[in-house]
Design a protein around this motif. Structure first.
Motif, PDB file in Angstrom:
ATOM      1  N   GLY A  13       0.902  -1.146  -0.070  1.00 20.94           N
ATOM      2  CA  GLY A  13       0.024  -0.200  -0.034  1.00 20.94           C
ATOM      3  C   GLY A  13       0.992   1.238   0.023  1.00 20.94           C
ATOM      4  O   GLY A  13       0.350   2.447   0.068  1.00 20.94           O
ATOM      5  N   VAL A  14       2.223   1.331   0.232  1.00 17.06           N
ATOM      6  CA  VAL A  14       2.938   2.208   0.018  1.00 17.06           C
ATOM      7  C   VAL A  14       3.838   2.481  -1.129  1.00 17.06           C
ATOM      8  O   VAL A  14       3.946   3.290  -2.066  1.00 17.06           O
ATOM      9  CB  VAL A  14       3.779   2.440   1.309  1.00 17.06           C
ATOM     10  N   ALA A  34       0.975  -7.919  -1.099  1.00 23.21           N
ATOM     11  CA  ALA A  34      -0.038  -6.936  -1.297  1.00 23.21           C
ATOM     12  C   ALA A  34      -0.952  -7.307  -2.612  1.00 23.21           C
ATOM     13  O   ALA A  34      -0.329  -7.904  -3.712  1.00 23.21           O
ATOM     14  CB  ALA A  34       0.603  -5.584  -1.570  1.00 23.21           C
ATOM     15  N   PRO A  35      -2.088  -7.020  -2.413  1.00 24.48           N
ATOM     16  CA  PRO A  35      -2.870  -7.269  -3.663  1.00 24.48           C
ATOM     17  C   PRO A  35      -2.389  -6.835  -4.976  1.00 24.48           C
ATOM     18  O   PRO A  35      -2.592  -7.371  -6.067  1.00 24.48           O
ATOM     19  CB  PRO A  35      -4.209  -6.602  -3.303  1.00 24.48           C
ATOM     20  N   ALA A  36      -1.964  -5.685  -4.886  1.00 21.32           N
ATOM     21  CA  ALA A  36      -1.186  -4.884  -6.219  1.00 21.32           C
ATOM     22  C   ALA A  36      -0.081  -5.988  -6.695  1.00 21.32           C
ATOM     23  O   ALA A  36       0.174  -5.643  -8.000  1.00 21.32           O
ATOM     24  CB  ALA A  36      -0.743  -3.569  -5.750  1.00 21.32           C
ATOM     25  N   TRP A  37       0.391  -6.599  -5.844  1.00 18.10           N
ATOM     26  CA  TRP A  37       1.380  -7.394  -6.556  1.00 18.10           C
ATOM     27  C   TRP A  37       1.229  -8.877  -7.066  1.00 18.10           C
ATOM     28  O   TRP A  37       1.964  -9.462  -7.579  1.00 18.10           O
ATOM     29  CB  TRP A  37       2.688  -7.618  -5.351  1.00 18.10           C
ATOM     30  N   GLU A  49      -1.749 -12.077   7.839  1.00 21.63           N
ATOM     31  CA  GLU A  49      -1.399 -12.036   6.598  1.00 21.63           C
ATOM     32  C   GLU A  49      -2.241 -12.667   5.475  1.00 21.63           C
ATOM     33  O   GLU A  49      -2.248 -12.209   4.289  1.00 21.63           O
ATOM     34  CB  GLU A  49      -0.129 -13.165   6.506  1.00 21.63           C
ATOM     35  N   TRP A  50      -3.491 -13.321   5.760  1.00 21.68           N
ATOM     36  CA  TRP A  50      -4.184 -13.834   4.949  1.00 21.68           C
ATOM     37  C   TRP A  50      -5.705 -13.252   4.880  1.00 21.68           C
ATOM     38  O   TRP A  50      -6.266 -13.337   6.014  1.00 21.68           O
ATOM     39  CB  TRP A  50      -4.155 -15.467   4.987  1.00 21.68           C
ATOM     40  N   LEU A  51      -6.082 -13.297   3.617  1.00 20.69           N
ATOM     41  CA  LEU A  51      -7.779 -12.745   3.519  1.00 20.69           C
ATOM     42  C   LEU A  51      -8.282 -13.469   2.483  1.00 20.69           C
ATOM     43  O   LEU A  51      -7.609 -13.484   1.368  1.00 20.69           O
ATOM     44  CB  LEU A  51      -7.610 -11.196   3.528  1.00 20.69           C
ATOM     45  N   ASP A  52      -9.398 -14.179   3.020  1.00 22.03           N
ATOM     46  CA  ASP A  52     -10.089 -14.869   1.730  1.00 22.03           C
ATOM     47  C   ASP A  52      -9.288 -15.924   1.245  1.00 22.03           C
ATOM     48  O   ASP A  52      -9.290 -16.098  -0.082  1.00 22.03           O
ATOM     49  CB  ASP A  52     -10.877 -14.158   0.714  1.00 22.03           C
ATOM     50  N   GLY A  91       2.453  -9.655   5.112  1.00 24.49           N
ATOM     51  CA  GLY A  91       3.538 -10.308   5.564  1.00 24.49           C
ATOM     52  C   GLY A  91       3.687 -10.281   7.019  1.00 24.49           C
ATOM     53  O   GLY A  91       2.991  -9.574   7.958  1.00 24.49           O
ATOM     54  N   PRO A  92       4.442 -11.283   7.774  1.00 19.74           N
ATOM     55  CA  PRO A  92       4.532 -11.158   9.421  1.00 19.74           C
ATOM     56  C   PRO A  92       5.135  -9.885   9.785  1.00 19.74           C
ATOM     57  O   PRO A  92       4.568  -9.240  10.762  1.00 19.74           O
ATOM     58  CB  PRO A  92       5.521 -12.303   9.765  1.00 19.74           C
ATOM     59  N   GLY A  93       5.945  -9.195   8.901  1.00 19.55           N
ATOM     60  CA  GLY A  93       6.487  -7.748   9.085  1.00 19.55           C
ATOM     61  C   GLY A  93       7.261  -8.128  10.662  1.00 19.55           C
ATOM     62  O   GLY A  93       7.806  -8.820  10.760  1.00 19.55           O
ATOM     63  N   GLY A  94       7.060  -6.856  11.112  1.00 20.03           N
ATOM     64  CA  GLY A  94       7.643  -6.680  12.631  1.00 20.03           C
ATOM     65  C   GLY A  94       6.805  -7.624  13.733  1.00 20.03           C
ATOM     66  O   GLY A  94       7.077  -7.324  15.075  1.00 20.03           O
ATOM     67  N   LEU A  95       5.793  -7.974  13.514  1.00 16.95           N
ATOM     68  CA  LEU A  95       4.637  -8.437  14.452  1.00 16.95           C
ATOM     69  C   LEU A  95       5.192  -9.379  15.419  1.00 16.95           C
ATOM     70  O   LEU A  95       5.525  -9.346  16.626  1.00 16.95           O
ATOM     71  CB  LEU A  95       3.533  -8.992  14.059  1.00 16.95           C
TER      72      LEU A  95
END
Length: 395
Positions: free
Chosen positions: A41-42, A62-65, A292-295, A301-305
């Motif tokens: 998104g960035v 990301a959905p855009a990728w 990380e997952w939707l539908d 991604g996991p990122g820093g979580l």
């Protein structure tokens, strides 16, 4: 089989996509894999479009990728933010593309707003390409690199990548109220970006002796920093508006640090009262978390979580806080579910404090049954009976 060459790319606010076509040293590498910490998104530039066989790689999706991923031209690396930093530290890149400030009197260029991975990558690149951008601010503690150490220098002024903060709605406001009640004076706070993370700072304006230790900060916290509300502010990246970037150098107590430090669990564990505040997509009755997952499709991604939550678990008086709205799609879908149907971002052993608009509960001292009952009480009332029935059916 010879591995495709890889090119490191600075990302976040300092993504030098506009200068990439201007580089002569990148010409023989136009079919390389361009790797960086691209933020969903960035960072919207398609680096796989630079050449006929070029690809992108990074720790997020990301959905855009998705179209380039389906074409086999995006490689999603299954790594946390700190895991990606360790990968960068051990990598061998054919080249690296770095956005930097104009050099100072000593010939040193600053990495400015984005030091999460770039200083780690610099020594791992066979060819180093500087993109000098006067729009990039020189920030306290940000790594500096000698201009003479670059193999190619491109002067290209362009706006930094911006991030638009979305104001919280009623659900987010209620969640933030519960989170703020948990955070004591003297805490060191981390918050992810997004509607929840961006808005949590204003709710802490009445606290004293706070510090920030986070991967990234955005516009909403700038006024509080400028007012001297924080003893110390340690981050790896700034992301926001042009106005935020313009005032960043004057923010008191700000120190830029790489992800090898900001996301190191051992560093975080040594910080007393470290409060990690992160939003997720769903949680199941075992305490497993999906971020990380939707539908059924990866959207992040996991990122820093995992890094921050595990650090908070080990911190004396630490607060590993997971936040989410209880429902999605107009209340028709519960985000507290009987059992995840996708790989968990956090397993049940990482479960900490869970917050929805209906309250907060600390799962750490609870047994399996206690966790399930507590999470059902945090669900929307319309979904509680179904969740209880599903839990009882699991046995």
């Amino acid at each position: 089989m010879t591995e495709r060459p890889r090119v490191f790319v600075s990302a976040s606010a300092a993504e030098p996509f506009a200068a990439a076509p201007l580089s002569r040293r990148l010409e023989p590498l136009r079919s390389a894999t361009f790797e960086g910490g691209f933020i969903p998104g960035v960072n919207g530039f398609d680096w796989s479009g630079l050449g006929p066989q070029a690809r992108m790689a990074g720790p997020f999706m990301a959905p855009a990728w998705r179209p380039i991923a389906e074409a086999g031209r995006y490689e999603r690396l299954p790594l946390t933010y700190h895991g990606f930093a360790r990968r960068v530290a051990a990598a061998s890149y054919a080249a690296g593309l770095f956005m930097v400030t104009p050099p100072d009197a000593q010939g040193l260029c600053s990495l400015g707003t984005t030091v999460d991975f770039a200083p780690t990558a610099f020594g791992r690149c066979a060819v180093r390409i500087a993109v000098i951008n006067p729009a990039l601010p020189r920030l306290p503690g940000a790594a500096t690199l000698p201009l003479a150490a670059f193999d190619e220098v491109i002067a290209h002024e362009s706006p930094l990548v911006e991030y638009a903060v979305r104001p919280p709605g009623p659900v987010e406001t209620a969640i933030i109220g519960h989170i703020a009640a948990l955070i004591p004076d003297g805490a060191t706070v981390q918050a992810g970006i997004g509607r929840l993370g961006d808005a949590v700072w204003a709710a802490l304006s009445d606290r004293s002796d706070l510090s920030i230790h986070s991967g990234m900060i955005c516009d909403p916290v700038a006024d509080l920093i400028a007012e001297g509300r924080f003893r110390q502010v340690t981050v790896g990246s700034l992301l926001g508006s042009r106005a935020f970037y313009a005032r960043a150098a004057a923010l008191p107590g700000l120190t830029m640090a790489p992800a090898l430090y900001t996301h190191d669990v051992a560093v975080l564990a040594a910080i007393p009262r470290f409060a990690a505040v992160n939003s997720v997509l769903e949680i199941d009755l075992l305490g497993q978390v999906n971020a990380e997952w939707l539908d059924g499709q990866a959207v992040s991604g996991p990122g820093g979580l995992p890094d921050f939550i595990r650090g908070a678990h080990l911190s004396p008086g630490g607060l590993p806080i997971i936040a989410l709205g209880a429902t999605a799609r107009g209340g028709t879908v519960s985000r507290i579910v009987p059992r995840l149907t996708v790989p968990p971002t956090l397993t049940s052993i990482d479960a900490g404090i869970v917050v929805t608009e209906h309250g907060a509960v600390d799962l750490r001292p609870l047994d399996r049954e206690g966790r399930a009952m507590a999470l059902i009480r945090l669900a929307a009332p319309d979904h509680q009976a179904d969740l209880l029935k599903a839990w009882q059916a699991q046995g």
